[in-house]
Write a protein that holds these residues in place. Structure first.
Motif, mmCIF file in Angstrom:
data_model
loop_
_atom_site.group_PDB
_atom_site.id
_atom_site.type_symbol
_atom_site.label_atom_id
_atom_site.label_comp_id
_atom_site.label_asym_id
_atom_site.label_seq_id
_atom_site.Cartn_x
_atom_site.Cartn_y
_atom_site.Cartn_z
ATOM 1 N N ASN A 1 0.957 -1.093 0.172
ATOM 2 C CA ASN A 1 0.105 0.117 -0.026
ATOM 3 C C ASN A 1 1.770 1.167 0.082
ATOM 4 O O ASN A 1 1.760 1.532 0.156
ATOM 5 N N THR B 1 -14.235 5.510 -2.134
ATOM 6 C CA THR B 1 -13.634 4.705 -2.737
ATOM 7 C C THR B 1 -14.536 5.309 -4.105
ATOM 8 O O THR B 1 -16.138 4.980 -4.003
ATOM 9 N N TRP C 1 -8.858 10.771 1.472
ATOM 10 C CA TRP C 1 -7.971 9.732 1.436
ATOM 11 C C TRP C 1 -9.416 9.433 -0.481
ATOM 12 O O TRP C 1 -10.610 9.760 0.363
ATOM 13 N N ALA D 1 -9.632 6.645 -3.903
ATOM 14 C CA ALA D 1 -9.226 5.895 -4.515
ATOM 15 C C ALA D 1 -10.512 5.099 -5.930
ATOM 16 O O ALA D 1 -11.712 5.637 -4.878
ATOM 17 N N TYR E 1 -4.722 9.430 -3.021
ATOM 18 C CA TYR E 1 -5.237 8.883 -4.610
ATOM 19 C C TYR E 1 -5.040 8.170 -4.636
ATOM 20 O O TYR E 1 -3.695 7.274 -5.019
ATOM 21 N N VAL E 2 -5.196 6.570 -5.081
ATOM 22 C CA VAL E 2 -4.957 5.773 -5.518
ATOM 23 C C VAL E 2 -5.412 5.257 -6.593
ATOM 24 O O VAL E 2 -7.156 4.707 -5.941
ATOM 25 N N TYR E 3 -5.086 4.513 -7.364
ATOM 26 C CA TYR E 3 -5.105 4.354 -8.934
ATOM 27 C C TYR E 3 -5.084 1.916 -8.611
ATOM 28 O O TYR E 3 -4.145 1.469 -8.118
ATOM 29 N N CYS E 4 -6.433 1.626 -8.804
ATOM 30 C CA CYS E 4 -6.441 0.373 -8.324
ATOM 31 C C CYS E 4 -6.497 -0.322 -9.926
ATOM 32 O O CYS E 4 -7.803 -0.535 -10.348
ATOM 33 N N ILE F 1 -14.682 -0.566 -6.000
ATOM 34 C CA ILE F 1 -12.879 -1.092 -6.132
ATOM 35 C C ILE F 1 -12.683 -3.114 -5.657
ATOM 36 O O ILE F 1 -11.178 -2.972 -5.644
ATOM 37 N N LEU G 1 -6.816 -2.126 1.158
ATOM 38 C CA LEU G 1 -5.860 -0.442 1.617
ATOM 39 C C LEU G 1 -6.860 0.077 2.861
ATOM 40 O O LEU G 1 -6.382 0.789 3.384
#
Length: 378
Positions: free
Chosen positions: A55, A264, A302, A304, A343-346, A353, A360
Motif C-alpha cells: 500500500n 472509493t 483519501w 481510490a 489518491y490510489v488508482y487500483c 474497487i 487498502l
C-alpha cells in the motif's frame, strides 16, 4: 391424456406475450473499458503495482497505483487478545424524520430535459422508508468522554458487516488511529435521480450533514450510551460511489462539522437532481470550479478508484459521467490547491474497487487520521 382445448388456446395466446417480454428485456449494460494509469490526463502516479499487498505509505501524500492482485489486510480479521468493541443497531422511520419526510422514489429512469441536457425530467412519488443505524463502540471507550467518530454511508440494513469494526479493533489496539466510534447509516433507498438515496447523497449542499447532526447523532448518543466530539478535526466521513461524493459534500458545505473524508469510486460526476443553477454540473463542479476557485478548506481526503470504474452509465451524454476522469481531475485540483490528499488508482478493479478495498481500507483509515493526537482522543 387429452389436454382440454381451452388450455391449449390459452397457452397459444400466452406465447406472444412471453415472446414480447423477452424481446423487451433490456440488454446488459456493457462493461466499462479499462483505463491505463498513464493515459493522457492521468496524474503522474507513483507505481506500486505488481506488488500484491503493498500500500502507499501512511505518512505520504500524492498519487499512487496499486494492483492488479490484492491481499486482504491482516487488520481486517479478528486477532486473539485484541479487545473487541460492541456493535448495536437501531432504526429510524421516515415518518419521524424532519428533513426527509416523506421519501421519494421513481418508477422509470427519466428522460433528458430538452431545455437542459445537464439534467433529467423525472417523475417521483412519495414513499415511507426505514433507515438502519449501526454503531460500533470500541472497548477502550471511557463512558462520559467525548469520542471522535467516523460516519459511513450505505450502512447495512440487516446483519452488521463486521469488517470495519474488526479493522478498528486492530488499529485502535495498535494505537494507529484514535479510539473512535463508527456510525454506519443506511440511505432511504433506491439510487440516483428521483430516488431517496440520490436526494440524500447527490445533492450539492450541507443538508444531509445537517440531518445527521440534528436527527441521527442525538439518537446515537442516546441509544449507544456515548458522547460524540464537536471538534471537526475529530470527525470523519466515508462512502463509496454517491456515498463518497456525499462524504465530501458534508465536509465542504459543513466544514464546521467535518474535516476528514474517505472515498472509493466517488461519484464526482453530474448526478444531482433536481437541477441547481448554483452547481449546474452537480458533483462534477467540485473539481471543475468549486475547489479551484475557492480558498483552501481544512479538509484531509483519501480517494481510490478502479481502472474499470463507471463510464456513461445512463442516457445523459454530457461529458460529465466518467468516474475515472472525475477522480483524476479531483486529484489534480487537490494537488494544485495544496490540499492534504492521497489518491490510489487500483488496477483490475471496478466500481467500489472490489478486492482492493480489503487490502487498502486499514491503511486508508490510518492515513485519514494522521495529525489527530491519539492522546487527545482519550
Amino acid at each position: 391424456m387429452i389436454i382440454p382445448r381451452i388450455l391449449v388456446l390459452l397457452a397459444a395466446l400466452a406465447l406472444p406475450a412471453v415472446a414480447q417480454k423477452a424481446k423487451e428485456k433490456k440488454p446488459d449494460r456493457p462493461q466499462p473499458p479499462t483505463r491505463s494509469f498513464d493515459a493522457p490526463g492521468a496524474p503522474a502516479f507513483i507505481r506500486l503495482d505488481g506488488k500484491p499487498g503493498v500500500n502507499p505509505p501512511v505518512d505520504k501524500e500524492g498519487d499512487y497505483v496499486v494492483g492488479p492482485e490484492y491481499v486482504t489486510a491482516p487488520e481486517a480479521k479478528g486477532a486473539e487478545g485484541v479487545p473487541q468493541g460492541r456493535v448495536m443497531q437501531f432504526t429510524m422511520e421516515s415518518k419521524d424524520c424532519k428533513l426527509f419526510n416523506p421519501g421519494i422514489a421513481r418508477d422509470v429512469f427519466g428522460t433528458v430535459d430538452p431545455n437542459n441536457p445537464k439534467t433529467l425530467i423525472v417523475e417521483t412519488h412519495p414513499i415511507d422508508y426505514t433507515r438502519h443505524i449501526t454503531v460500533y463502540v470500541p472497548a477502550q471507550y471511557v463512558a462520559g468522554s467525548e469520542a471522535p467518530f467516523i460516519v459511513g454511508h450505505d450502512g447495512p440494513r440487516g446483519k452488521p458487516d463486521m469488517t470495519l469494526p474488526r479493522i478498528l479493533d486492530n488499529l485502535i489496539a495498535q494505537k494507529r488511529v484514535p479510539v473512535q466510534v463508527a456510525i454506519l447509516i443506511s440511505s432511504g433507498g433506491g439510487d440516483a435521480q428521483g430516488h431517496e438515496r440520490g436526494r440524500e447523497y447527490d445533492t450539492m449542499s450541507g443538508l444531509y450533514a445537517t440531518f445527521i447532526e440534528n436527527e441521527v447523532l442525538p439518537l446515537v448518543e442516546k441509544n449507544a450510551g456515548v458522547k460524540l466530539t464537536k471538534d471537526p478535526e475529530g470527525r470523519a466521513t466515508m462512502g463509496s460511489s454517491s456515498g463518497g461524493s456525499c462524504a465530501l459534500a458534508m465536509a465542504w458545505y459543513r466544514n464546521d462539522l467535518y474535516h476528514r473524508v474517505l472515498t472509493t469510486s466517488g461519484t464526482f460526476v453530474n448526478q444531482q437532481w433536481p437541477f441547481n443553477p448554483e452547481t449546474p454540473g452537480g458533483a462534477w463542479d467540485f473539481h471543475d470550479k468549486l475547489i479551484p476557485q475557492s480558498p483552501v478548506k481544512p479538509i484531509r481526503i483519501w480517494m481510490a478508484v478502479g481502472d474499470r470504474d463507471l463510464l456513461n452509465p445512463n442516457v445523459m451524454r454530457d461529458g460529465m459521467h466518467d468516474w475515472v476522469e472525475a477522480n483524476h481531475r479531483m486529484a489534480k485540483v487537490l494537488k494544485a490547491k495544496g490540499y492534504h490528499y492521497q489518491y490510489v488508482y487500483c488496477l483490475n478493479a471496478g466500481h467500489g474497487i472490489g478486492n482492493a478495498r480489503a487490502q487498502l481500507l486499514p491503511q486508508a483509515l490510518e492515513w485519514l487520521w494522521q495529525g489527530y493526537s491519539v492522546a487527545k482522543a482519550k
